[in-house]
Design an enzyme around this catalytic site. Sequence first.
Site, mmCIF file in Angstrom:
data_model
loop_
_atom_site.group_PDB
_atom_site.id
_atom_site.type_symbol
_atom_site.label_atom_id
_atom_site.label_comp_id
_atom_site.label_asym_id
_atom_site.label_seq_id
_atom_site.Cartn_x
_atom_site.Cartn_y
_atom_site.Cartn_z
ATOM 1 N N PHE A 98 0.857 -1.175 0.000
ATOM 2 C CA PHE A 98 0.000 0.000 0.000
ATOM 3 C C PHE A 98 0.901 1.236 0.000
ATOM 4 C CE2 PHE A 98 -2.633 3.150 2.387
ATOM 5 C CZ PHE A 98 -3.570 3.339 1.399
ATOM 6 N N ASP A 169 6.500 -3.282 8.425
ATOM 7 C CA ASP A 169 5.143 -2.830 8.155
ATOM 8 C C ASP A 169 4.281 -4.088 8.251
ATOM 9 O OD1 ASP A 169 2.677 -2.112 7.167
ATOM 10 O OD2 ASP A 169 3.456 -0.948 5.488
ATOM 11 N N HIS A 172 -0.763 -6.048 7.710
ATOM 12 C CA HIS A 172 -1.624 -7.178 7.327
ATOM 13 C C HIS A 172 -1.427 -8.360 8.281
ATOM 14 C CE1 HIS A 172 -1.626 -6.109 2.699
ATOM 15 N NE2 HIS A 172 -2.044 -5.115 3.458
ATOM 16 N N GLN A 195 -7.702 0.100 10.124
ATOM 17 C CA GLN A 195 -8.764 0.710 9.321
ATOM 18 C C GLN A 195 -9.805 -0.352 8.972
ATOM 19 O OE1 GLN A 195 -9.056 -0.460 6.119
ATOM 20 N NE2 GLN A 195 -7.346 0.189 4.838
ATOM 21 N N LYS A 198 -9.319 -3.933 7.519
ATOM 22 C CA LYS A 198 -8.300 -4.785 8.138
ATOM 23 C C LYS A 198 -8.944 -5.822 9.061
ATOM 24 C CE LYS A 198 -5.299 -2.525 5.842
ATOM 25 N NZ LYS A 198 -4.070 -1.814 6.071
ATOM 26 N N ARG A 227 5.224 15.795 24.352
ATOM 27 C CA ARG A 227 5.422 15.666 25.805
ATOM 28 C C ARG A 227 6.288 14.432 26.046
ATOM 29 N NH1 ARG A 227 -0.371 16.643 25.437
ATOM 30 N NH2 ARG A 227 -0.776 18.787 26.058
ATOM 31 N N TYR A 234 2.095 21.456 29.681
ATOM 32 C CA TYR A 234 2.524 22.402 28.635
ATOM 33 C C TYR A 234 4.047 22.440 28.464
ATOM 34 C CZ TYR A 234 -2.349 23.782 28.233
ATOM 35 O OH TYR A 234 -3.704 23.761 28.022
ATOM 36 N N ARG A 244 -3.208 10.590 18.902
ATOM 37 C CA ARG A 244 -3.787 9.720 19.919
ATOM 38 C C ARG A 244 -5.065 9.016 19.459
ATOM 39 N NH1 ARG A 244 -2.620 14.530 23.241
ATOM 40 N NH2 ARG A 244 -4.751 15.047 22.688
HETATM 41 C C1 LIG Z 1 -3.426 -0.453 5.423
HETATM 42 C C2 LIG Z 1 -1.965 -0.384 5.216
HETATM 43 C C3 LIG Z 1 -1.172 0.654 5.726
HETATM 44 C C4 LIG Z 1 -1.726 1.932 6.262
HETATM 45 O O1 LIG Z 1 -2.632 1.827 7.252
HETATM 46 P P1 LIG Z 1 -3.743 2.983 7.475
HETATM 47 O O2 LIG Z 1 -4.297 2.620 8.810
HETATM 48 O O3 LIG Z 1 -4.733 2.861 6.379
HETATM 49 O O4 LIG Z 1 -3.054 4.286 7.467
HETATM 50 C C5 LIG Z 1 0.199 0.540 5.626
HETATM 51 N N1 LIG Z 1 0.774 -0.499 5.019
HETATM 52 C C6 LIG Z 1 0.053 -1.496 4.480
HETATM 53 C C7 LIG Z 1 0.767 -2.637 3.837
HETATM 54 C C8 LIG Z 1 -1.340 -1.460 4.531
HETATM 55 O O5 LIG Z 1 -2.047 -2.418 3.947
#
Ligand SMILES: *Cc1c(COP(=O)(O)O)cnc(C)c1O
Length: 410
Positions: A98, A169, A172, A195, A198, A227, A234, A244
């Site tokens: 992605f 990353d 998945h 998201q 997923k 922070r 602050y 967050r």
């Molecule tokens: C979904 C995805 C992301 C990004 O995630 P978001 O929560 O949509 O920002 C990053 N890397 C891969 C491989 C993804 O499939």
Amino acid sequence: MPSTDSALAINGSEPTCDFDWPRWPVHDSAEETAILEVLRSGKWWFGERVKAFENEFANFQGAKFAVSCTNGTTAIEMALRATGVVEGDEVIVPCYSFIATASAVVTMGAIPVFADILPDTLCIDPADVAKEITSRTAAIIPVHVAGRVADMDAINSLAKQHNLKVFEDAAHAWGSRTNGQGAGTLSQAGTFSFQETKNMTAGEGGILVTDDENLADLCRSFTHCGRTKGSAWYDHDVLGSNLRLTEFQAAILSAQLKRLPEQIATRERNAARIDAALTEVASVQTLAAAPEMTRRSYHIYIFRMAPEFADKRDTILEALNAEGIPASAGWYRPLYRNRVFQDAHVGPAHGIKSPLANKNVDYRSVECPVCESVCNDAIWIPQYVLLGSDEQLEKLCLGLQKVLKQVANL
Ligand SMILES: *Cc1c(COP(=O)(O)O)cnc(C)c1O
């Protein structure tokens, strides 16, 4: 003459899968109760839910620490910052992913360098990574495509040899384990996305896991307006943002996580059935088995058409869709073929200045042949299909075989 039962829905016959697939996202009274509890408590931020979910998720992946954030993209951005990637550094990423894997690198002022993937795992090819390493390389970001863990031994050994940072990353790979070890714990850190499509979701959301307390603290600072641990409200010692997660999201995610192990078991069982159904089909290349994986999340079930049928993929997808199978092409273009990279040497068409401008990068001649082929011949089946009943999966396998055994006639 094809027999009646092999007549294709694309030619007007009844679809093989004439039913509704499981709805996604899955939710029940667990989410409903949790959301109401948060609502009524009046504690919509800085309650116990975010902390509790972070602990649960860290435990689930087998990491010491977890820092939640707004989404998987910002999780990659904070991993880049926390591992010390700075402006002008090169970061090696796979071209089959992605956009976030590469765009986060650009957002942080660094330069993505694309490596090719392996034809039978679709994860980054360590041999091609080795070719892309220069004196400016700072980090490598392997992606666990569809939940299959990349070859981390090879990546980590390259990183050690060249003194590079590595983080995964794992957007998945919730629950994926290789030789018992959780995705995201096979390097300095791992990032995940929540998201809506997923395998566990709160609509949006992200998290980073790590065993490195300093790295976790740095990430926390970035998510929390700069922070630092114990600082006054602050006081802002480092540059941060606000990434967050809310208590509502954490409440939903805790409920989703409880359901996940059983869902993974179902997806694994059903993926194995599709594997078996496709081994009989000559027009298809199935991906390599992954015996080292002790649990596999299967965000997507992916197979490839044999090279001689790649140019028919659109028609094959139409025929599969007509059978009621929600198959798609998935990532149909290597990341570097997106205009954001193809136009990097001239800068973007819009008014926003690209961090790539004036960095002397030119992606026009980048070519990763394996990824180019995969983008043309892969077929994706989404994860919610793998949650189907035995009867649905039986029909799915029949529908796949029916279409894929007749591709020559399409
Ligand atoms: C979904 C995805 C992301 C990004 O995630 P978001 O929560 O949509 O920002 C990053 N890397 C891969 C491989 C993804 O499939």
